[in-house]
Design a protein around this motif. Sequence first.
Motif, PDB file in Angstrom:
ATOM      1  N   TYR A 286       0.856  -1.204   0.000  1.00 35.33           N
ATOM      2  CA  TYR A 286       0.000   0.000   0.000  1.00 35.33           C
ATOM      3  C   TYR A 286       0.886   1.246   0.000  1.00 35.33           C
ATOM      4  CZ  TYR A 286      -4.208  -2.691   1.124  1.00 35.33           C
ATOM      5  OH  TYR A 286      -5.262  -3.555   1.078  1.00 35.33           O
ATOM      6  N   ALA A 287       1.906   1.221   0.853  1.00 45.52           N
ATOM      7  CA  ALA A 287       2.745   2.411   1.005  1.00 45.52           C
ATOM      8  C   ALA A 287       3.481   2.737  -0.301  1.00 45.52           C
ATOM      9  CB  ALA A 287       3.737   2.202   2.144  1.00 45.52           C
ATOM     10  N   VAL A 288       4.086   1.715  -0.913  1.00 45.20           N
ATOM     11  CA  VAL A 288       4.855   1.989  -2.140  1.00 45.20           C
ATOM     12  C   VAL A 288       3.914   2.503  -3.237  1.00 45.20           C
ATOM     13  CG1 VAL A 288       6.394   1.027  -3.905  1.00 45.20           C
ATOM     14  CG2 VAL A 288       6.609   0.255  -1.538  1.00 45.20           C
ATOM     15  N   SER A 289       2.718   1.926  -3.309  1.00 41.61           N
ATOM     16  CA  SER A 289       1.817   2.386  -4.364  1.00 41.61           C
ATOM     17  C   SER A 289       1.386   3.832  -4.110  1.00 41.61           C
ATOM     18  CB  SER A 289       0.624   1.453  -4.548  1.00 41.61           C
ATOM     19  OG  SER A 289      -0.089   1.296  -3.365  1.00 41.61           O
ATOM     20  N   ARG A 290       1.170   4.172  -2.831  1.00 43.11           N
ATOM     21  CA  ARG A 290       0.788   5.574  -2.529  1.00 43.11           C
ATOM     22  C   ARG A 290       1.917   6.534  -2.945  1.00 43.11           C
ATOM     23  NH1 ARG A 290      -3.047   8.639  -3.049  1.00 43.11           N
ATOM     24  NH2 ARG A 290      -1.508   8.936  -4.660  1.00 43.11           N
ATOM     25  N   ILE A 291       3.148   6.124  -2.683  1.00 46.21           N
ATOM     26  CA  ILE A 291       4.276   7.019  -2.978  1.00 46.21           C
ATOM     27  C   ILE A 291       4.501   7.102  -4.501  1.00 46.21           C
ATOM     28  CG2 ILE A 291       6.753   7.404  -2.624  1.00 46.21           C
ATOM     29  CD1 ILE A 291       6.362   5.678   0.019  1.00 46.21           C
ATOM     30  N   TYR A 292       4.427   5.952  -5.174  1.00 49.66           N
ATOM     31  CA  TYR A 292       4.755   5.921  -6.610  1.00 49.66           C
ATOM     32  C   TYR A 292       3.652   6.552  -7.477  1.00 49.66           C
ATOM     33  CZ  TYR A 292       5.952   4.298 -11.264  1.00 49.66           C
ATOM     34  OH  TYR A 292       6.241   4.264 -12.598  1.00 49.66           O
ATOM     35  N   LEU A 293       2.387   6.218  -7.141  1.00 57.11           N
ATOM     36  CA  LEU A 293       1.276   6.670  -8.002  1.00 57.11           C
ATOM     37  C   LEU A 293       0.842   8.081  -7.607  1.00 57.11           C
ATOM     38  CD1 LEU A 293      -0.830   3.380  -8.240  1.00 57.11           C
ATOM     39  CD2 LEU A 293       0.491   4.456 -10.080  1.00 57.11           C
ATOM     40  N   ASP A 294       1.716   9.030  -7.872  1.00 60.43           N
ATOM     41  CA  ASP A 294       1.464  10.392  -7.401  1.00 60.43           C
ATOM     42  C   ASP A 294       0.281  11.054  -8.107  1.00 60.43           C
ATOM     43  OD1 ASP A 294       2.745  10.465  -9.861  1.00 60.43           O
ATOM     44  OD2 ASP A 294       3.925  12.245  -9.390  1.00 60.43           O
ATOM     45  N   ASN A 295      -0.148  10.496  -9.249  1.00 65.49           N
ATOM     46  CA  ASN A 295      -1.281  11.118  -9.950  1.00 65.49           C
ATOM     47  C   ASN A 295      -2.611  10.388  -9.683  1.00 65.49           C
ATOM     48  OD1 ASN A 295      -0.649   8.854 -11.367  1.00 65.49           O
ATOM     49  ND2 ASN A 295      -0.273   9.873 -13.332  1.00 65.49           N
ATOM     50  N   PHE A 296      -2.609   9.407  -8.802  1.00 62.53           N
ATOM     51  CA  PHE A 296      -3.867   8.763  -8.397  1.00 62.53           C
ATOM     52  C   PHE A 296      -4.379   9.459  -7.133  1.00 62.53           C
ATOM     53  CE2 PHE A 296      -5.096   4.724 -10.548  1.00 62.53           C
ATOM     54  CZ  PHE A 296      -4.197   4.821 -11.599  1.00 62.53           C
ATOM     55  N   PRO A 297      -5.602   9.986  -7.192  1.00 68.90           N
ATOM     56  CA  PRO A 297      -6.077  10.694  -6.004  1.00 68.90           C
ATOM     57  C   PRO A 297      -6.231   9.785  -4.774  1.00 68.90           C
ATOM     58  CG  PRO A 297      -7.675  10.910  -7.825  1.00 68.90           C
ATOM     59  CD  PRO A 297      -6.537  10.097  -8.341  1.00 68.90           C
ATOM     60  N   HIS A 298      -6.629   8.530  -4.975  1.00 72.81           N
ATOM     61  CA  HIS A 298      -6.960   7.690  -3.813  1.00 72.81           C
ATOM     62  C   HIS A 298      -6.329   6.295  -3.896  1.00 72.81           C
ATOM     63  CE1 HIS A 298      -9.908  10.683  -2.568  1.00 72.81           C
ATOM     64  NE2 HIS A 298     -10.237  10.766  -3.849  1.00 72.81           N
ATOM     65  N   ILE A 299      -5.992   5.766  -2.718  1.00 72.83           N
ATOM     66  CA  ILE A 299      -5.549   4.372  -2.602  1.00 72.83           C
ATOM     67  C   ILE A 299      -6.557   3.674  -1.685  1.00 72.83           C
ATOM     68  CG2 ILE A 299      -3.716   2.774  -1.880  1.00 72.83           C
ATOM     69  CD1 ILE A 299      -2.728   4.568  -4.159  1.00 72.83           C
ATOM     70  N   LYS A 300      -7.108   2.582  -2.197  1.00 71.81           N
ATOM     71  CA  LYS A 300      -8.165   1.898  -1.444  1.00 71.81           C
ATOM     72  C   LYS A 300      -7.694   0.558  -0.896  1.00 71.81           C
ATOM     73  CE  LYS A 300     -12.397   1.556  -3.414  1.00 71.81           C
ATOM     74  NZ  LYS A 300     -13.497   0.929  -4.201  1.00 71.81           N
ATOM     75  N   ALA A 301      -7.987   0.342   0.387  1.00 73.92           N
ATOM     76  CA  ALA A 301      -7.797  -0.996   0.966  1.00 73.92           C
ATOM     77  C   ALA A 301      -9.174  -1.643   0.962  1.00 73.92           C
ATOM     78  CB  ALA A 301      -7.277  -0.891   2.386  1.00 73.92           C
ATOM     79  N   TYR A 302      -9.319  -2.654   0.169  1.00 74.95           N
ATOM     80  CA  TYR A 302     -10.636  -3.281   0.021  1.00 74.95           C
ATOM     81  C   TYR A 302     -10.806  -4.274   1.178  1.00 74.95           C
ATOM     82  CZ  TYR A 302     -14.476  -5.648  -2.268  1.00 74.95           C
ATOM     83  OH  TYR A 302     -15.701  -6.197  -2.548  1.00 74.95           O
ATOM     84  N   TRP A 303     -11.514  -3.840   2.229  1.00 72.05           N
ATOM     85  CA  TRP A 303     -11.485  -4.593   3.485  1.00 72.05           C
ATOM     86  C   TRP A 303     -12.051  -6.019   3.379  1.00 72.05           C
ATOM     87  CZ3 TRP A 303     -15.897  -6.427   5.526  1.00 72.05           C
ATOM     88  CH2 TRP A 303     -17.086  -5.782   5.221  1.00 72.05           C
ATOM     89  N   PRO A 304     -13.048  -6.285   2.521  1.00 72.13           N
ATOM     90  CA  PRO A 304     -13.509  -7.677   2.464  1.00 72.13           C
ATOM     91  C   PRO A 304     -12.399  -8.631   2.006  1.00 72.13           C
ATOM     92  CG  PRO A 304     -15.084  -6.228   1.412  1.00 72.13           C
ATOM     93  CD  PRO A 304     -13.841  -5.422   1.637  1.00 72.13           C
ATOM     94  N   MET A 305     -11.386  -8.064   1.343  1.00 71.06           N
ATOM     95  CA  MET A 305     -10.296  -8.886   0.831  1.00 71.06           C
ATOM     96  C   MET A 305      -9.160  -9.062   1.847  1.00 71.06           C
ATOM     97  SD  MET A 305      -8.763 -10.360  -1.577  1.00 71.06           S
ATOM     98  CE  MET A 305      -9.585 -10.007  -3.123  1.00 71.06           C
ATOM     99  N   ILE A 306      -8.803  -8.007   2.540  1.00 71.69           N
ATOM    100  CA  ILE A 306      -7.646  -8.126   3.457  1.00 71.69           C
ATOM    101  C   ILE A 306      -8.053  -8.221   4.917  1.00 71.69           C
ATOM    102  CG2 ILE A 306      -5.732  -7.104   2.144  1.00 71.69           C
ATOM    103  CD1 ILE A 306      -6.568  -4.535   3.865  1.00 71.69           C
ATOM    104  N   GLY A 307      -9.335  -8.045   5.201  1.00 66.77           N
ATOM    105  CA  GLY A 307      -9.791  -8.120   6.592  1.00 66.77           C
ATOM    106  C   GLY A 307      -9.823  -6.740   7.232  1.00 66.77           C
ATOM    107  N   LYS A 308     -10.637  -6.649   8.282  1.00 67.75           N
ATOM    108  CA  LYS A 308     -10.885  -5.345   8.903  1.00 67.75           C
ATOM    109  C   LYS A 308      -9.638  -4.809   9.596  1.00 67.75           C
ATOM    110  CE  LYS A 308     -15.608  -6.805   9.468  1.00 67.75           C
ATOM    111  NZ  LYS A 308     -16.615  -7.421  10.306  1.00 67.75           N
TER     112      LYS A 308
END
Length: 374
Positions: A286-308
């Motif tokens: 998650y962290a690397v994608s947030r840092i690298y994808l500087d032109n994406f407004p949002h990073i989503k953690a899809y909780w049903p997939m990774i757990g609450k």
Amino acid sequence: MNSNIFNILTDKSLDNEQLLIASKVISNKRISEKDALTLYKKTELGFVSVLANYVRENLHGDKTFFNRNFHIEPTNICVYSCSFCSYVRKINQKGAWEYSVDQIIEIVEKYKGTSVTEVHIVGGVHPKRDLYYYGSIIKKIKEIIPHIHVKAFTAIELDFMIKKTKMSLKEGLLKLKEYGLDSIPGGGAEIFDEDIRKNICDQKSTTSMWLEIHETAHNVGIPSNATMLYGHVEEYKHRVDHMKRLRELQDKTSMFNTFIPLKYRKENNSMSHVGEVSTIEDLRNYAVSRIYLDNFPHIKAYWPMIGKQTAQLSLSFGVDDIDGTIDDTTKIYSMAGVEDNSPSMNTYEIVKLIKESKRQAIERDTLYNIVKKY
Ligand code: V47
Ligand code: SF4
């Protein structure tokens, strides 16, 4: 929290390469693919967390988004057989399902008069269903709940249903827009590297087709999301290559809303032997994608997939969105082995989860307009 980042610059344990990456992030400069690889391979988790949090707080402060949505999975019958897919079945095979139009209407009717703002529709690629069939379903949904945002069909489903009608991509997408399609979910991207793709899902639409469908959608005014299926046979360089191709397309169109890393889950599919990556790996990703994808407004953690719990932790690793209340069952993940067999959280639970992380809970609509602050 952002004060932590300036301590990094005086941290004697960091080498020049890491200090250079930190100074790029602090001065809002884009990091390179080589930098992203370094973040994956060499750096401590605390380091990527501070950098990702800096980017996230510059964009959104403490705001953490969720929405009220429900899912419809029209069918698990699919012409393809991706190795990681736990729910795919062939027609007449045990465990195959397909909702009739009436059954879909029945699901939608339940949400009439409620405050849901989005319906998310993703399923298998049914050999007999085309664009007109799915288009008429979208139309019926909008007749029942006119204000609802229809986020529907991965690029893989779109590719098949549009080809079946013999329309061009542009014509097909415009036709679906006319029926009421509002945006496209991010699924089907898997991993763009052609060799890995061949290995795990050789039959489905190619990388260039996935990208072309999203670009064409953006050009006709349909926004979309992007996913990346990680934690299976890919290497870090493949994840970086995947994000590079997304960053390039986003530079052209600016119509991706959200990047959603999807952790490979191993139960009941033919890749189980590969196993699953650790929670630390999820957080780093998650962290690397947030840092690298500087032109994406949002990073989503899809909780049903990774757990609450991991979703909650991810809020310190660049994530600003944890998707929706999802009070209908979603089988694509429950069949692949997520802890919670029938994932659902009501608004109270989602808000509590966000507030426990000392963030501000914001209910959003699909396009990130604020519906309510908690
Ligand atoms: O493309 C299938 C993934 C995707 C497994 O846009 C698996 O808001 C992990 O489109 N382990 C479809 N992942 C889901 C999708 C989606 C999901 C959440 C949010 C959004 C959005 C879109 O599900 C597929 C595939 O990558 N998937 N099997 C598995 N065993
Ligand atoms: Fe079909 Fe999608 Fe499963 Fe692949 S992941 S087999 S395209 S339902």
